[in-house]
Scaffold this active site. Structure first.
Site, mmCIF file in Angstrom:
data_model
loop_
_atom_site.group_PDB
_atom_site.id
_atom_site.type_symbol
_atom_site.label_atom_id
_atom_site.label_comp_id
_atom_site.label_asym_id
_atom_site.label_seq_id
_atom_site.Cartn_x
_atom_site.Cartn_y
_atom_site.Cartn_z
ATOM 1 N N HIS A 37 61.569 -3.478 12.276
ATOM 2 C CA HIS A 37 60.269 -4.007 12.706
ATOM 3 C C HIS A 37 59.711 -5.041 11.724
ATOM 4 O O HIS A 37 58.495 -5.177 11.592
ATOM 5 C CB HIS A 37 59.267 -2.875 12.952
ATOM 6 N N THR A 38 60.601 -5.762 11.059
ATOM 7 C CA THR A 38 60.124 -6.859 10.198
ATOM 8 C C THR A 38 60.055 -8.169 10.973
ATOM 9 O O THR A 38 59.315 -9.065 10.591
ATOM 10 C CB THR A 38 61.061 -7.070 8.988
ATOM 11 N N SER A 47 71.509 -3.612 22.175
ATOM 12 C CA SER A 47 70.860 -4.795 22.723
ATOM 13 C C SER A 47 71.651 -5.536 23.793
ATOM 14 O O SER A 47 71.948 -6.733 23.672
ATOM 15 C CB SER A 47 70.472 -5.758 21.605
ATOM 16 N N ASP A 94 67.307 -9.609 17.950
ATOM 17 C CA ASP A 94 68.410 -9.336 18.882
ATOM 18 C C ASP A 94 69.065 -10.630 19.361
ATOM 19 O O ASP A 94 70.290 -10.775 19.346
ATOM 20 C CB ASP A 94 67.914 -8.541 20.107
ATOM 21 N N GLY A 119 71.709 1.091 22.772
ATOM 22 C CA GLY A 119 70.862 0.634 21.661
ATOM 23 C C GLY A 119 71.479 -0.542 20.927
ATOM 24 O O GLY A 119 71.132 -0.816 19.784
ATOM 25 N N GLU A 138 62.483 -13.122 27.048
ATOM 26 C CA GLU A 138 62.121 -11.706 26.864
ATOM 27 C C GLU A 138 60.603 -11.550 26.697
ATOM 28 O O GLU A 138 59.994 -10.669 27.284
ATOM 29 C CB GLU A 138 62.862 -11.150 25.636
ATOM 30 N N SER A 141 76.328 -7.663 39.503
ATOM 31 C CA SER A 141 76.862 -7.094 38.262
ATOM 32 C C SER A 141 77.642 -5.837 38.610
ATOM 33 O O SER A 141 77.482 -5.274 39.691
ATOM 34 C CB SER A 141 75.723 -6.755 37.311
HETATM 35 C C1 GLA Z 1 63.990 -4.068 18.931
HETATM 36 C C2 GLA Z 1 63.422 -5.470 19.139
HETATM 37 C C3 GLA Z 1 63.657 -6.342 17.893
HETATM 38 C C4 GLA Z 1 63.139 -5.640 16.636
HETATM 39 C C5 GLA Z 1 63.667 -4.205 16.565
HETATM 40 C C6 GLA Z 1 63.043 -3.421 15.437
HETATM 41 O O1 GLA Z 1 65.380 -4.106 18.819
HETATM 42 O O2 GLA Z 1 64.009 -6.073 20.265
HETATM 43 O O3 GLA Z 1 63.045 -7.605 18.064
HETATM 44 O O4 GLA Z 1 61.736 -5.696 16.580
HETATM 45 O O5 GLA Z 1 63.413 -3.493 17.770
HETATM 46 O O6 GLA Z 1 63.359 -3.968 14.208
#
Ligand code: GLA
Length: 383
Positions: free
Chosen positions: A35-36, A126, A172, A124, A160, A68
């Site tokens: 979360h930076t 992405s 991501d 998880g 997004e 898909s």
């Molecule tokens: C998700 C969000 C990212 C980031 C992380 C936490 O993956 O998509 O942008 O904020 O959480 O670091």
């Protein structure tokens, strides 16, 4: 069957003929920097050897078709409208198309797209950013736009944030766009600058996915996002990344207890990302010391940002007790999801299985284990 072959076959099955353009974009692991990103701090991730592939062809009719392996085919005629409910997965490629309009895409007719993925579902890692980037590469080729991968990362994030409606940072999309084999991706989110850092031979990344998902995961993400911005405002800065550790420590008593914990996590996590970068770029890169910072990052997410769950804490605890594990932490948004471990290559499937069976003893089911490695970013496969 390879992913590329399967996305091409899917295209032929649904639309007939052979797609003009085929692209691929990888999933990602958040290495450190929890979360930076939306706080304008730095973050480090790795693109992995699994992802999403897109096959595409423009058509004369103004109709946009998506198919898909996972979801039923969707067809839209108004490309500017978000979809809701079961078809909303289409908002990722459609959002990318809309973001490309402001970067020179000249709309004419429509397109047909097939999508396939070898990322384990809900892992998880992405898959949404991978879908955005694979779509961005394919669409920019089909519409003859000359955009760098850095620019395509911004396109993905715009899709997004503005079309899908998730206030995520650039992690991501930036990692999926700028990955390199054997290297990590460092992003300075205050300037959107991307660089690669060698991880070195002899190390592996393992993912342990709990498949737990907090029922309020999206709103919890937004809540943390808002708490961080509240802290920055109270402390008189635009973003938490504008504060040094010392400035934060001297101002933190102004904050309510919960908001102070969230901000403390972010400010110290930024410091840890900087330390990891220095260690890896140092003359004799000290990957062991990097591992210790990964464990610290997890504890901070658990105790201060409070986005861990007992399943992830348990995984990190067992991993910490194993000899070939250098570091482990939750990876990504949290509130469920996956833990990652940085290991020496002597950590094998047998070790991973012992983690899984201990986890099963505790929680009644096994986590999904994925061994992955740092890989190249989004790219055109053929046109
Ligand atoms: C998700 C969000 C990212 C980031 C992380 C936490 O993956 O998509 O942008 O904020 O959480 O670091």
């Amino acid at each position: 069957m390879s992913l590329i072959k399967s996305v091409e076959e899917l295209f032929t099955k649904h639309y007939g003929g052979t797609a003009k353009v085929v692209s691929f974009a990888p999933g990602r692991v958040e290495f450190i920097g929890n979360h930076t990103d939306y706080n304008q701090g730095p973050v480090i991730g790795a693109a992995i050897n699994m992802g999403v592939s897109v096959a595409l062809q423009r058509c004369e009719q103004t109709v946009f078709r998506f198919t898909s392996g996972l979801y039923p085919t969707v067809e839209v005629t108004d490309s500017s409208k978000q979809l809701v409910g079961k078809d909303s997965w289409v908002n990722y490629p459609l959002g990318v198309y809309n973001a490309l309009l402001s970067r020179g895409l000249k709309p004419s007719g429509g397109f047909e797209m097939s999508i396939d993925s070898d990322l384990p579902h809900g892992s998880g890692l992405s898959s949404s950013a991978a879908l955005e980037l694979a779509s961005a590469v394919a669409l920019s080729k089909a519409y003859e736009l000359d955009l760098s991968n850095e620019e395509l990362a911004l396109v993905g994030r715009e899709a997004e944030n503005n079309f899908v409606g998730v206030p995520c940072g650039i992690l991501d999309q930036g990692v999926s766009a700028c990955g390199k084999k054997g290297e990590l991706v460092h992003i300075d989110c205050s300037t959107n600058s991307f660089s690669n850092i060698k991880l070195g031979e002899g190390y592996s990344i393992w993912i342990f996915n709990t498949h737990k998902k907090h029922s309020l995961v999206d709103s919890m993400y937004e809540k943390r996002h808002d708490e961080c911005f509240e802290a920055a405002k109270e402390l008189g800065v635009g973003y938490l990344a504008d504060l040094t550790v010392a400035a934060f420590d001297s101002g933190k008593s102004k904050l309510s207890p919960d908001v102070a914990k969230r901000a403390e996590h972010v400010v110290y996590e930024i410091d840890r990302v900087n330390k990891v970068q220095e260690l890896l770029l140092g003359a004799d890169s000290c990957v062991k010391d990097v591992g210790a910072l990964l464990f610290q990052s997890h504890r901070s997410s658990r105790d201060l940002f409070e986005n861990s769950v007992p399943e992830l804490d348990y995984l990190v605890d067992i991993l910490e007790s194993m000899p070939a594990v250098l570091g482990a932490r939750l990876t990504g948004g949290g509130f469920g999801g996956a833990a990652m471990a940085l290991t020496e290559n002597t950590f094998t499937k047998v070790y991973a299985e012992s983690v899984s069976s201990a986890y099963r003893g505790m929680f009644g089911e096994e986590p999904k284990v994925i061994h992955c490695w740092a890989s190249d970013g989004a790219r055109l496969i053929r046109s």
